[in-house]
Each structure stands twice: as C-alpha cells, then as structure tokens.
Design a protein around this motif. Structure first.
Motif, PDB file in Angstrom:
ATOM      1  N   SER A  65     -47.159  16.460  -6.940  1.00 36.74           N
ATOM      2  CA  SER A  65     -47.410  15.457  -6.020  1.00 36.74           C
ATOM      3  C   SER A  65     -46.924  15.928  -4.467  1.00 36.74           C
ATOM      4  N   GLY A  66     -46.682  15.088  -3.510  1.00 36.72           N
ATOM      5  CA  GLY A  66     -46.736  15.630  -2.056  1.00 36.72           C
ATOM      6  C   GLY A  66     -45.032  16.271  -2.086  1.00 36.72           C
ATOM      7  N   PHE A  92     -38.066   8.115   3.855  1.00 33.77           N
ATOM      8  CA  PHE A  92     -38.928   9.281   3.245  1.00 33.77           C
ATOM      9  C   PHE A  92     -38.377  10.454   4.104  1.00 33.77           C
ATOM     10  N   VAL A 138     -41.157  13.131   9.712  1.00 31.15           N
ATOM     11  CA  VAL A 138     -42.401  12.335   8.927  1.00 31.15           C
ATOM     12  C   VAL A 138     -43.400  11.603  10.150  1.00 31.15           C
ATOM     13  N   THR A 142     -43.269   5.781   5.674  1.00 24.59           N
ATOM     14  CA  THR A 142     -43.924   4.739   4.513  1.00 24.59           C
ATOM     15  C   THR A 142     -43.054   3.438   4.371  1.00 24.59           C
ATOM     16  N   ASP A 169     -44.237  16.071   7.369  1.00 23.77           N
ATOM     17  CA  ASP A 169     -44.790  15.089   6.011  1.00 23.77           C
ATOM     18  C   ASP A 169     -45.800  14.111   6.734  1.00 23.77           C
ATOM     19  N   GLN A 194     -53.138  10.464  -3.134  1.00 25.96           N
ATOM     20  CA  GLN A 194     -53.186   8.935  -3.722  1.00 25.96           C
ATOM     21  C   GLN A 194     -53.143   8.420  -2.392  1.00 25.96           C
ATOM     22  N   LYS A 195     -52.801   8.749  -1.175  1.00 27.93           N
ATOM     23  CA  LYS A 195     -52.821   7.847  -0.072  1.00 27.93           C
ATOM     24  C   LYS A 195     -54.004   7.763   0.674  1.00 27.93           C
TER      25      LYS A 195
HETATM   26  C1  LIG Z   1     -45.736   8.768  -0.773  1.00 23.02           C
HETATM   27  C2  LIG Z   1     -44.846   9.505   0.197  1.00 23.02           C
HETATM   28  C3  LIG Z   1     -44.081  10.755  -0.184  1.00 23.02           C
HETATM   29  C4  LIG Z   1     -43.961  11.171  -1.842  1.00 23.02           C
HETATM   30  O1  LIG Z   1     -45.277  11.612  -2.072  1.00 23.02           O
HETATM   31  P1  LIG Z   1     -45.323  11.804  -3.531  1.00 23.02           P
HETATM   32  O2  LIG Z   1     -46.813  12.245  -3.793  1.00 23.02           O
HETATM   33  O3  LIG Z   1     -44.960  10.884  -4.491  1.00 23.02           O
HETATM   34  O4  LIG Z   1     -44.478  13.238  -3.802  1.00 23.02           O
HETATM   35  C5  LIG Z   1     -43.530  11.480   0.857  1.00 23.02           C
HETATM   36  N1  LIG Z   1     -43.661  10.967   1.837  1.00 23.02           N
HETATM   37  C6  LIG Z   1     -44.100   9.858   2.287  1.00 23.02           C
HETATM   38  C7  LIG Z   1     -44.177   9.678   3.994  1.00 23.02           C
HETATM   39  C8  LIG Z   1     -44.829   9.170   1.585  1.00 23.02           C
HETATM   40  O5  LIG Z   1     -45.580   8.129   1.804  1.00 23.02           O
END
Ligand SMILES: *Cc1c(COP(=O)(O)O)cnc(C)c1O
Length: 362
Positions: A65-66, A92, A138, A142, A169, A194-195
């Motif tokens: 994952s991210g 985040f 970031v 989110t 990020d 997944q975003k």
């Molecule tokens: C969803 C999200 C994450 C976490 O990503 P994962 O794929 O769940 O690890 C981190 N930073 C931001 C800004 C996000 O929207």
C-alpha cells in the motif's frame, strides 16, 4: 444488512469505485515475473506512467500500500545524523511525522491548524535555519480535504533551498491533480492505486529523482524490500525486486493508457468539475471544512454544520441504494463527512449521491 457479497458503490476517499473493465484486467492469468513478456508489460506500464507524471526519472512499481513509501523515502534518503522537517496539516501528514520517528530519524514539525495549508512563507521561515536535509509534504490531505499549494512551494524551494530533498505523499492527488514531477523538482512522490487510479488496493506507484537514488546509495541500513537501489537495478531489466502483484500491473497499464488517451489536462479538468459541483452543493447546505481557496479536487470534507447523524445517513443510503460515502477521519469523525470525487467516479455519480443525501437530510 451489509454483506461483502453485495459490495456497495464506494464514494469513500479510498478505496474508490472500480469499473468492470478494470476489474477484468485483474483476472488475467499471471506471467513469469522474470520472463520477457513480463518485462514488456512492465516497460509499457512505466512508459505510460512517465507520461501521466511528466517525468523522465525513475518510476517504480511497488507491491504494497502507499504507506510503505512514507517509510521508504526516509530510510533510503535520510542519514542518521540528518533532520527532516515534517509539515503537518491533518491526519496523514501527522502520521508521516510519526513514521520518521519510527524509522529512528530526527524530525522537527511545522504544524498548522487542520484545514489550513502549508504555505511557501511558513516553510521558508523554517528552512532558513539551514537545519534540514529533507521536507515531507502531503499534496491532498485526505482528512481535511485540503490541497497544499505544492507548485508555489516548489518554486520557493527551487529558488532558495535547492539542496533540500522534497518528499511528497500524493496518494489522494496523483492523477486527479497536476503533477509535473521533474518540473516540480521533487525527489520522491507516490500514490497507492485505490485512490485516483481507480484500481483495487494493494499496489503503489513511486517516483524517485536521480539525485534521491544517488543519495540513497550512501545511506546505511536501508533494508531490502523497500531499497531504492535494488529497485533501480531490477527496473533496468524491466523487472521488480520481488514477485510483483501482476494483476495490479495489468490494471495499472490499462488505466494509464486510458489516462494518456484522455489527456492529463482533460483528466484534471474532469476532477475540477466534480469538485466544483460538490463544493457548491456542500456550501448551500453545510460548509467546507478547509479554507476554500485550497480545497482538494479529489475529495471534499464537509463541515457538519447541521449536526446531522452522519452514520445514520450513510446507513440509510446503503440500505436503499447500496452506496456509501465517507464519515469524518479520526478526530473529525462526527463533525465532518467526506465525499470522494476521483478516479472513475463521474459527475453524474456525485449528482446522484448528493440527491440521495438531500432526500435523507430533508
Ligand atoms: C489513503 C492515504 C494514505 C494511506 O495509503 P495506504 O495505501 O492505505 O497505505 C496515505 N496518505 C494519504 C494522503 C492518503 O489519502
């Protein structure tokens, strides 16, 4: 009753709705990941992503994952005696500061109130101390629905602090909002799929600058799985270090091609149109949580000024329409709610969702 066998249509800010044709890509048979046909798939995917991200530097395909790249940026590119400036404007970005600590690196925090942006002026004032090797940012927070002014920050950084590495990020921004990676002078940027890529979770795209890769070679104790140097060696052969999630790569290649065919300007405009619609809907009935001048184009965080029972509204819409939107994140849980408008969600979809919310709140 909610049941995983009958999954709801998702308007939460990740994972988001995935089209049927994209789901089909994930059902293709695997390839040997050291075979020529895999390398072909890998190379085509990376070339398309370079067009999506406006970069000639390193695009890595990462089976995780991210969040893995929060850690990878720090462990690869920050030495034990160096200090990171973590900018914090929501859940985040706060978490990334924690990750720097958990990686055993020194971190100072530049914090603003949730809903406010990190501005070039605030950052400049802290970087003027000359203390920092790297900054974390970031792009789209989110939790608060805010997009930091990353292009203005980049201009300031390039002019005044070209030696400071910039880690971004871009998880909920990439694809939905502009990223000209090379022009921005960033060193690491990443997003899980997944975003805004509109793919099921479990995979991440990471972009790394030449200088970040070179610096990483001097850092001790980088580990194995998230080691940029080892990633780059494998990428030279159009491979990944370890067995990748090939189903995700099929879907990523497919989506990247769709994006390039649509044209990134058009993709960003489509997200802007959905954001404009949701923001005006939200302002008529509630209020935006963040400073509107900085509202993200990929999701909207709405201040629950009418004190509606968010959980009840979500449950009612799920029961009637098998559709869910997002509650507030962590400490914003009951005082906000969130609507994602990213990836393959359409303007028509968000119009329908807001009509359903209107019916519930009367
Ligand atoms: C969803 C999200 C994450 C976490 O990503 P994962 O794929 O769940 O690890 C981190 N930073 C931001 C800004 C996000 O929207």
């Amino acid at each position: 009753m909610p049941d995983w066998r009958n999954p709801p249509r998702l308007f939460i800010p990740g994972p988001v709705f995935v089209r049927e044709d994209v789901l089909k890509q994930l059902a293709r048979p695997p390839l040997g990941h050291r075979a020529k046909e895999y390398s072909q798939l890998h190379q085509e995917t990376v070339e398309l992503l370079k067009k999506v991200l406006f970069t000639q530097q390193h695009v890595f395909l990462c089976t995780s994952s991210g969040s893995a790249i929060w850690e990878a940026a720090i462990r690869n590119c920050v030495g034990p005696a160096e200090t990171v400036l973590a900018t914090c404007c929501g859940a985040f970005s706060d978490k990334w500061a924690d990750v720097v600590r958990l990686c055993g690196r020194n971190v100072d925090v530049l914090k603003v109130e949730w809903g406010q942006p990190i501005t070039p002026e605030l950052l400049d004032a802290r970087l003027a101390t000359g203390k920092y090797a790297a900054v974390t940012l970031v792009y789209s927070e989110t939790s608060t629905g805010l997009a930091n002014p990353v292009y203005q920050i980049a201009e300031m950084m390039k002019a005044k602090y070209p030696e400071v590495l910039v880690f971004v990020d871009a998880v909920s921004a990439m694809v939905g909002m502009p990223i000209h990676f090379d022009q921005l002078g960033w060193d690491v940027a990443f997003a899980s799929v997944q975003k805004c890529f509109g793919i099921p979770p479990g995979f991440t795209v990471a972009v790394v600058s030449n200088r970040a890769l070179e610096k990483s070679k001097t850092i001790p104790g980088r580990g194995y799985y998230l080691n940029f140097e080892l990633w780059a060696e494998a990428a030279q052969k159009n491979q990944t270090l370890v067995t990748p999630s090939i189903p995700h790569i099929y879907a990523l290649r497919y989506q990247a091609e769709r994006l390039v065919n649509e044209g990134m300007e058009n993709v960003w405009r489509r997200h802007q149109q959905m954001a404009d619609y949701v923001r005006s809907w939200a302002k008529e009935r509630f209020a935006l949580f963040c400073d509107e001048r900085y509202a993200s184009n990929t999701l909207t965080t709405i201040k629950n000024t009418r004190g509606i029972n968010v959980a009840q509204v979500i449950a009612a819409i799920q029961a009637k329409h098998n559709t869910v939107f997002g509650n507030g994140y962590k400490k914003l849980k009951d005082i906000t709610f969130r609507i994602a408008h990213m990836g393959d969600i359409t303007l028509e979809d968000v119009r329908q969702l807001t009509q359903w919310i209107d019916q519930e709140i009367g």
